[in-house]
Design a protein around this motif. Structure first.
Motif, PDB file in Angstrom:
ATOM      1  N   ASP A 134      20.629   2.875 -34.820  1.00 32.72           N
ATOM      2  CA  ASP A 134      20.048   4.100 -35.350  1.00 32.72           C
ATOM      3  C   ASP A 134      20.579   5.360 -34.677  1.00 32.72           C
ATOM      4  O   ASP A 134      19.971   6.435 -34.776  1.00 32.72           O
ATOM      5  CB  ASP A 134      18.513   4.054 -35.240  1.00 32.72           C
TER       6      ASP A 134
ATOM      7  N   ALA B 231      20.012  -1.897 -37.516  1.00 28.78           N
ATOM      8  CA  ALA B 231      19.390  -1.763 -36.195  1.00 28.78           C
ATOM      9  C   ALA B 231      20.038  -0.678 -35.342  1.00 28.78           C
ATOM     10  O   ALA B 231      19.463  -0.256 -34.341  1.00 28.78           O
ATOM     11  CB  ALA B 231      19.453  -3.105 -35.458  1.00 28.78           C
TER      12      ALA B 231
ATOM     13  N   VAL C 173      16.882  -8.604 -32.669  1.00 30.28           N
ATOM     14  CA  VAL C 173      16.101  -8.178 -31.508  1.00 30.28           C
ATOM     15  C   VAL C 173      16.914  -7.115 -30.772  1.00 30.28           C
ATOM     16  O   VAL C 173      18.041  -7.378 -30.340  1.00 30.28           O
ATOM     17  CB  VAL C 173      15.805  -9.360 -30.570  1.00 30.28           C
TER      18      VAL C 173
ATOM     19  N   LYS D 270      16.963  -2.143 -25.122  1.00 29.46           N
ATOM     20  CA  LYS D 270      17.641  -0.995 -24.520  1.00 29.46           C
ATOM     21  C   LYS D 270      17.799  -1.208 -23.026  1.00 29.46           C
ATOM     22  O   LYS D 270      16.894  -1.716 -22.363  1.00 29.46           O
ATOM     23  CB  LYS D 270      16.832   0.286 -24.774  1.00 29.46           C
TER      24      LYS D 270
ATOM     25  N   THR E 249      11.443 -13.803 -28.041  1.00 31.82           N
ATOM     26  CA  THR E 249      11.427 -12.489 -27.395  1.00 31.82           C
ATOM     27  C   THR E 249      10.260 -12.384 -26.421  1.00 31.82           C
ATOM     28  O   THR E 249      10.398 -11.863 -25.304  1.00 31.82           O
ATOM     29  CB  THR E 249      11.340 -11.382 -28.458  1.00 31.82           C
TER      30      THR E 249
ATOM     31  N   GLN F  39      14.631  -3.194 -21.722  1.00 35.48           N
ATOM     32  CA  GLN F  39      13.302  -2.924 -22.270  1.00 35.48           C
ATOM     33  C   GLN F  39      13.358  -3.182 -23.766  1.00 35.48           C
ATOM     34  O   GLN F  39      14.253  -2.675 -24.461  1.00 35.48           O
ATOM     35  CB  GLN F  39      12.907  -1.472 -22.006  1.00 35.48           C
ATOM     36  N   LEU F  40      12.410  -3.981 -24.265  1.00 35.27           N
ATOM     37  CA  LEU F  40      12.402  -4.269 -25.699  1.00 35.27           C
ATOM     38  C   LEU F  40      12.261  -2.970 -26.485  1.00 35.27           C
ATOM     39  O   LEU F  40      11.368  -2.170 -26.236  1.00 35.27           O
ATOM     40  CB  LEU F  40      11.255  -5.223 -26.043  1.00 35.27           C
ATOM     41  N   ASN F  41      13.164  -2.775 -27.434  1.00 29.73           N
ATOM     42  CA  ASN F  41      13.152  -1.567 -28.265  1.00 29.73           C
ATOM     43  C   ASN F  41      12.458  -1.830 -29.596  1.00 29.73           C
ATOM     44  O   ASN F  41      11.529  -1.136 -29.975  1.00 29.73           O
ATOM     45  CB  ASN F  41      14.592  -1.083 -28.472  1.00 29.73           C
ATOM     46  N   LYS F  42      12.903  -2.880 -30.314  1.00 28.22           N
ATOM     47  CA  LYS F  42      12.297  -3.198 -31.605  1.00 28.22           C
ATOM     48  C   LYS F  42      12.826  -4.535 -32.109  1.00 28.22           C
ATOM     49  O   LYS F  42      13.851  -5.041 -31.646  1.00 28.22           O
ATOM     50  CB  LYS F  42      12.607  -2.115 -32.640  1.00 28.22           C
ATOM     51  N   LEU F  43      12.100  -5.111 -33.058  1.00 30.05           N
ATOM     52  CA  LEU F  43      12.555  -6.257 -33.832  1.00 30.05           C
ATOM     53  C   LEU F  43      12.762  -5.785 -35.264  1.00 30.05           C
ATOM     54  O   LEU F  43      11.835  -5.235 -35.871  1.00 30.05           O
ATOM     55  CB  LEU F  43      11.537  -7.404 -33.808  1.00 30.05           C
ATOM     56  N   VAL F  44      13.933  -5.973 -35.776  1.00 34.45           N
ATOM     57  CA  VAL F  44      14.245  -5.570 -37.151  1.00 34.45           C
ATOM     58  C   VAL F  44      14.293  -6.820 -38.016  1.00 34.45           C
ATOM     59  O   VAL F  44      15.114  -7.712 -37.779  1.00 34.45           O
ATOM     60  CB  VAL F  44      15.595  -4.822 -37.215  1.00 34.45           C
ATOM     61  N   GLN F  45      13.423  -6.906 -39.011  1.00 37.27           N
ATOM     62  CA  GLN F  45      13.429  -8.052 -39.914  1.00 37.27           C
ATOM     63  C   GLN F  45      14.488  -7.840 -40.986  1.00 37.27           C
ATOM     64  O   GLN F  45      14.611  -6.743 -41.540  1.00 37.27           O
ATOM     65  CB  GLN F  45      12.059  -8.255 -40.560  1.00 37.27           C
TER      66      GLN F  45
END
Length: 240
Positions: free
Chosen positions: A67, A65, A215, A218, A183, A196-202
């Protein structure tokens, strides 16, 4: 899972090779954890394979997560327990200043023991509550990355984590299958706290059927001064 099997799993999942020194450090960590667990309850997982997969490998999935080109300069791990994920990440990011926050004394003592046993530098262990640390000028808005693993529901967790990172910093909540729903329920709390939601990484761990997610939120605005609220309030009255 043998050492070779663990190394192969890390390579397959994360695309990195652990050095002999890193593997040796994790072996010592594992031995200390299993030994302490016989005397005091640090974690429910008490076998080598479980430790390597559900603690060590799971902790390392933070790398999936993260990056950004360089490792975080400062990382804080809230509710670290026996040092997960913070201490494991320290072995991958040796130059990162790591702060481990654990309110249970025996668990904090174990973390200090491992830090000393492995000869690690730039690691602080705080036996405090997250709400107190979040209002401390030495920590508030001071981190590039704040992480937590299986600590609390998302609205509560965001109130613990977001005050600790600076603008453009990241918060990572390591969660189970409830992550998408949690989330969604925390959308307003994230906004109020400056995130601010950036991404969900499975995340898929070998031999583990349960769904896992990281989760990633940012920080885009300064957290209002009243957050986190005093100890116990976020749990009793989560932001909605």
């Amino acid at each position: 899972m043998s050492n070779n099997g663990f190394q192969e799993s890390v390579k397959s999942l994360l695309g990195i090779d652990l050095s002999k020194a890193q593997l040796a450090a994790l072996k010592i960590y594992e031995e200390e954890l299993l030994e302490w667990n016989e005397r005091i309850s640090l974690t429910a997982i008490r076998d080598e394979e479980g430790v390597r997969t559900k603690h060590f490998l799971d902790s390392l999935t933070v790398l999936l997560a993260w990056d950004r080109k360089a490792p975080p300069a400062r990382l804080i791990d809230i509710g670290t327990g026996a040092g997960f994920p913070g201490l494991v990440l320290k072995l991958i990011w040796p130059e990162t200043q790591i702060t481990l926050v654990e309110s249970v004394q025996k668990k904090a003592d174990f973390c200090r023991h491992v830090v000393e046993r492995l000869g690690l530098s730039k690691v602080d262990v705080l036996t405090q509550r997250a709400e107190v640390v979040g209002q401390d000028p030495d920590h508030r808005h001071g981190y590039d990355l704040a992480v937590a693993r299986a600590v609390a529901h998302m609205p509560i967790l965001m109130e613990y984590l977001l005050p600790l990172v600076h603008r453009n910093g990241l918060v990572m909540a390591m969660k189970g299958e409830s992550a998408p729903a949690e989330t969604h329920a925390a959308a307003n709390a994230i906004k109020v706290l400056g995130g601010q939601l950036n991404k969900l990484v499975q995340v898929e761990l070998p031999g583990v059927v349960e769904e896992r997610f990281i989760v990633v939120v940012k920080k885009i605005a300064r957290t209002p001064e009243e957050y986190p609220r005093r100890t116990g309030v976020p749990t009793k009255t989560p932001l909605l």
